[in-house]
Design a protein around this motif. Sequence first.
Motif, PDB file in Angstrom:
ATOM      1  N   LYS A 292      -0.378  19.575 -68.874  1.00  0.00           N
ATOM      2  CA  LYS A 292       1.037  19.350 -68.597  1.00  0.00           C
ATOM      3  C   LYS A 292       1.372  18.930 -67.383  1.00  0.00           C
ATOM      4  O   LYS A 292       0.803  19.469 -66.366  1.00  0.00           O
ATOM      5  N   GLY A 293       2.309  18.146 -67.153  1.00  0.00           N
ATOM      6  CA  GLY A 293       2.872  17.815 -65.825  1.00  0.00           C
ATOM      7  C   GLY A 293       3.427  16.345 -65.703  1.00  0.00           C
ATOM      8  O   GLY A 293       3.349  15.844 -66.574  1.00  0.00           O
ATOM      9  N   ILE A 316      -1.889  15.903 -74.217  1.00  0.00           N
ATOM     10  CA  ILE A 316      -1.282  15.578 -72.701  1.00  0.00           C
ATOM     11  C   ILE A 316       0.208  15.523 -73.021  1.00  0.00           C
ATOM     12  O   ILE A 316       0.638  14.736 -73.863  1.00  0.00           O
ATOM     13  N   GLU A 317       0.845  16.249 -72.269  1.00  0.00           N
ATOM     14  CA  GLU A 317       2.465  16.361 -72.400  1.00  0.00           C
ATOM     15  C   GLU A 317       2.975  15.822 -70.955  1.00  0.00           C
ATOM     16  O   GLU A 317       2.698  16.737 -70.031  1.00  0.00           O
ATOM     17  N   VAL A 318       3.578  14.643 -70.923  1.00  0.00           N
ATOM     18  CA  VAL A 318       4.012  14.010 -69.583  1.00  0.00           C
ATOM     19  C   VAL A 318       5.531  14.508 -69.331  1.00  0.00           C
ATOM     20  O   VAL A 318       6.329  14.267 -70.069  1.00  0.00           O
ATOM     21  N   ALA A 319       5.719  15.173 -68.305  1.00  0.00           N
ATOM     22  CA  ALA A 319       7.030  15.574 -67.871  1.00  0.00           C
ATOM     23  C   ALA A 319       7.593  14.537 -66.855  1.00  0.00           C
ATOM     24  O   ALA A 319       7.343  14.635 -65.620  1.00  0.00           O
ATOM     25  N   ALA A 348       7.449  15.258 -72.479  1.00  0.00           N
ATOM     26  CA  ALA A 348       8.080  16.807 -72.333  1.00  0.00           C
ATOM     27  C   ALA A 348       9.506  16.725 -73.103  1.00  0.00           C
ATOM     28  O   ALA A 348      10.104  15.487 -72.752  1.00  0.00           O
ATOM     29  N   ARG A 349       9.953  17.550 -73.729  1.00  0.00           N
ATOM     30  CA  ARG A 349      11.254  17.631 -74.213  1.00  0.00           C
ATOM     31  C   ARG A 349      12.208  17.828 -72.972  1.00  0.00           C
ATOM     32  O   ARG A 349      12.159  18.568 -72.314  1.00  0.00           O
ATOM     33  N   ASN A 350      13.344  16.907 -73.050  1.00  0.00           N
ATOM     34  CA  ASN A 350      14.352  16.998 -71.963  1.00  0.00           C
ATOM     35  C   ASN A 350      15.487  16.348 -72.554  1.00  0.00           C
ATOM     36  O   ASN A 350      16.079  15.346 -72.746  1.00  0.00           O
ATOM     37  N   ASN A 351      16.139  17.592 -73.310  1.00  0.00           N
ATOM     38  CA  ASN A 351      17.351  17.377 -74.188  1.00  0.00           C
ATOM     39  C   ASN A 351      18.604  17.781 -73.562  1.00  0.00           C
ATOM     40  O   ASN A 351      19.639  17.757 -74.129  1.00  0.00           O
TER      41      ASN A 351
END
Length: 414
Positions: A292-293, A316-319, A348-351
């Motif tokens: 993550k990152g 992989i979680e992309v922020a 990445a969740r950005n709600n």
Amino acid sequence: MRILHTSDWHLGQNFFNKNRRDEHQGFLNWLLEVARSQQVDAIIVAGDIFDTSTPPSYARELYNQFVVEANKCNCQLLLLAGNHDSVSVLNESKGLLKYLRADVIASVGHDIDKQLISLFDSSGNVGALVCAIPFVRPQDVMHSQAGIKASQKQQQLGEAIASHYQSLYSKAQSKQSQILQQTGTKVPIIATGHLTALGVTQSESVRDIYIGTLEGFASDAFPPADYIALGHIHRPQIVAKKDHIRYCGSPIPLSFDELKSSKQVVLVEFTGDATQVTPLDVPSFQPMAVLKGDLAAIELQVAQYQGQEQPTWLSIEVAEQDFLSDLQQRIASMVEGHSVEVLQLRRARNNDKKSIQQIKTETLAELKPTEVFEKRLALESLSDETEQARLRRISHTFTEILNDVELQSKEGEQ
């Protein structure tokens, strides 16, 4: 008397289009070695032997081969169906496997006596009695009734399952008394189950069993058995702070979020009136990791995977704040030449910003319940098949609850 408690093998699982035969073969070989080294008398598999009701041929081969090898180890098997298992598939070889000291309980059925199984010790004497209860389908323990509410169905199903446990446990007690009179030995009673006990921690790969009827089974409804071997929950855990009621969990990670906890089987030893419970960690047969990152941080993490013989499967979680149309290409370029395979890639969740904008333009009073529900679900990132299936189950449950509430409201108006 020693037993091994395991569950949720999910043989034949397709994991992001990856075949897991080698992992399952490695686990089954390891389990047999533990049975030999620990001088185990019996292995209990508490449901979800297969991942689907139509398992591939190689999964059936693993299953049958394990039964043969366990028999060579002089180890008795008790194989119970889970909600993923097909009753007919398990029953088709049930009679044959009985000759290899493997008891298969595919369904609750109508003959309760067949669910009381004797486990034998190394001397050939009865060492334990098992209330062998597999996954319980509502139609197995209760009759359908028209005109009753969802909450009533939930209560009735819980009571019916508890009643079935108690009936079988009473039969086990009677047989326990007979053995005590004949031998002077009080053998332990074990119970099994494949369900969700209230208060447990689930993982993404677990499917809810009783959608719209029974969400969880109360732990105090279990009979006072010496040990209760449960399946369905993939994270190993103790139920209701009672050391003898346990989920052993799945032996391999069935979703990336299961990497947060170790994988176990449980060794249970009965000596006199004492019960000793020892979790045994299952080794990893396929490296997996979650990264993550932002892109720079992920690149640094990927750089660590070099020179490994077996590639690591990655989630992989992309922020990133900005939308990147070429994200997949960037990640592909980043992992090239490294000992990894990217199985899952998501943002990445950005709600927060989206939620604030909705609050400014809408109020709850202006929306119907279904619209509120749909807008809330729209904030979730449901990218893969497992998450989409979870969404469908949640939507089905919400519809049933809403219909029940609206019906009660109409009855109140009348």
